[in-house]
Design an enzyme around this catalytic site. Structure first.
Site, PDB file in Angstrom:
ATOM      1  N   THR A 110     -54.653  58.377  76.282  1.00  0.00           N
ATOM      2  CA  THR A 110     -54.339  57.444  75.208  1.00  0.00           C
ATOM      3  C   THR A 110     -54.235  56.062  75.808  1.00  0.00           C
ATOM      4  O   THR A 110     -53.178  55.499  75.960  1.00  0.00           O
ATOM      5  CB  THR A 110     -53.069  57.789  74.430  1.00  0.00           C
ATOM      6  OG1 THR A 110     -52.962  56.857  73.358  1.00  0.00           O
ATOM      7  CG2 THR A 110     -51.833  57.731  75.219  1.00  0.00           C
ATOM      8  N   THR A 145     -48.248  49.960  73.284  1.00  0.00           N
ATOM      9  CA  THR A 145     -47.451  50.828  72.408  1.00  0.00           C
ATOM     10  C   THR A 145     -46.134  51.120  73.116  1.00  0.00           C
ATOM     11  O   THR A 145     -45.215  50.308  73.063  1.00  0.00           O
ATOM     12  CB  THR A 145     -48.211  52.112  72.037  1.00  0.00           C
ATOM     13  OG1 THR A 145     -48.705  52.727  73.230  1.00  0.00           O
ATOM     14  CG2 THR A 145     -49.367  51.802  71.104  1.00  0.00           C
TER      15      THR A 145
END
Length: 407
Positions: free
Chosen positions: A194, A157
């Site tokens: 995350t 990401t």
């Protein structure tokens, strides 16, 4: 470096026997970067997984947990998307995660219970399933034994760099390989973050023993990193063992188990440190080592508190040898500390001894803190336990990235 294993330059998640991977652009991101990945084993592999402790667990975690349980501890494929977390998306999100599992199983002609699902990205937005379905249909053609890098790109990401490693462990029956790939840059905090992590090996090991090893390795690696103090909804680390290296089954009583466990732990630690080093906006890796604690739990808690302190992180960014911030973090960790016996070092610079300041070369310490790696050592002089945690500095860039994350 441990003599029981060697790092293989150029090795990837597919180096262990039996594994292939791939990645493609399905249109889940605004950029043209790959955003859908696949990890596949030619045989059902012993599987183990650890998951985020966040109460809001994303739908893919539930589906993967169900698959491992229903498949008697086996997985053969993992489908992973980036750009969308499929978290806090209700019944539709869970239906979409199960659809991803079903579509992948059909595309690979394997049982649904042999497929795990992982997602990472923005929370609270429905998956664009038409794009996902088209992408999954193209995954079998993307599979290859040399596509580990494509898989790494597909799971990223805000990561700036790919994170992967492979080691070879010599056993009495011949070599076995352990490889890993991970993503993570922000919303990183102990008790998972995350981050997604994937570890493959061609060793013959049961799912139960692999689960024990993964949990142990995670506690000393992925659960000892922090970037910003936020624990995500999607964190998951999955390990798969094909058993195709041959030889006898490895288990904790096997003479080669320690070498195997050392190599496995090294891969996990390398990936964890790579995540911390690549923290959003980070300019340096910060390592905090706590020694002399009454027990390991106390050492871990103190190390994580120090490395997670916004003030300590800011001081590292500013190259300010402000040891007072370190002591303050030690004192608020909620663990046994004798306020009269603490030593603190910044690299080689002793700045506190017996909880008393000592003269040190401040300009030289400042130069040290300007480097890309900073080590903080805290000795409590209360026991024999120790632990190490990793993090990064806190910069203006972190705020800029997260102020506009969805745009």
């Amino acid at each position: 470096m441990n003599s029981s294993f060697v790092v293989l330059p150029g090795g990837t998640i597919t180096t262990p026997k039996g594994f292939q991977a791939g990645g493609l652009h399905a249109g889940l991101k605004k950029t043209e970067r790959r955003d859908l990945g696949i990890l596949y084993c030619e045989v059902p592999a012993a599987a183990a997984a650890v998951y985020t402790l966040n109460v809001f667990q994303a739908a893919p975690l539930k589906v993967t947990r169900d698959s491992i349980a229903a498949g008697a501890g086996k997985l053969q494929a993992l489908v992973v998307n980036s750009g969308n977390a499929n978290a806090c998306t209700g019944e539709q999100g869970e239906a979409d995660a199960r659809a991803m599992r079903h579509l992948t199983a059909d595309a690979l002609s394997i049982a649904e219970t042999l497929v795990g699902v992982a997602s990472t990205g923005v929370i609270g937005e429905p998956l664009p399933m038409a794009k996902v379905e088209r992408g999954i249909a193209g995954l079998p053609a993307a599979l290859a034994a040399n596509s580990g890098d494509d898989f790494c790109e597909a799971i990223m990401t805000t990561d700036l760099v790919q994170k992967s490693l492979c080691v070879r462990v010599e056993t009495s029956a011949g070599p076995v390989h352990i490889a890993g790939a991970a993503k993570g840059s922000g919303m990183i905090h102990p008790n998972m973050a995350t981050m997604l992590g994937f570890i493959t090996t061609d060793a013959l090991v049961t799912s139960a023993d692999l689960q024990g090893l993964l949990s142990e390795a995670t506690d000393a690696s992925f659960n000892m990193i922090t970037v910003d103090g936020d624990t995500s909804t999607n964190d998951m680390v999955v390990a798969m063992a094909s058993g195709l290296a041959g030889g006898s089954e490895l288990h904790p009583g096997h003479p080669d188990w320690k070498a195997f466990a050392d190599g496995f732990g090294y891969v996990a630690e390398y990936l964890a440190k790579a995540i911390a080093r690549d923290g959003e906006g980070a300019t340096k890796l910060v390592e905090v080592h706590v020694a002399g604690a009454v027990n390991e739990a106390a050492a871990r808690a103190i190390a994580k508190t120090v490395v997670g302190s916004s003030l300590v992180k800011s001081a590292c960014y500013g190259a300010d040898a402000n040891w007072g911030r370190i002591v303050a973090a030690v004192g608020r960790a909620g663990q046994p500390v004798n306020p009269d016996t603490v030593d603190v070092r910044l690299g080689d610079f002793l700045v506190l001894e017996g909880s008393r300041p000592v003269p040190f070369d401040d300009p030289a310490a400042t130069e040290y803190l300007k480097g890309t790696e900073v080590q903080i050592v805290v000795n409590l002089h209360m026991g024999t336990a120790s632990a190490t945690a990793w993090g990064c500095d806190l910069t203006y860039e972190y705020v800029r990235i997260n102020a506009a994350y969805r745009t």
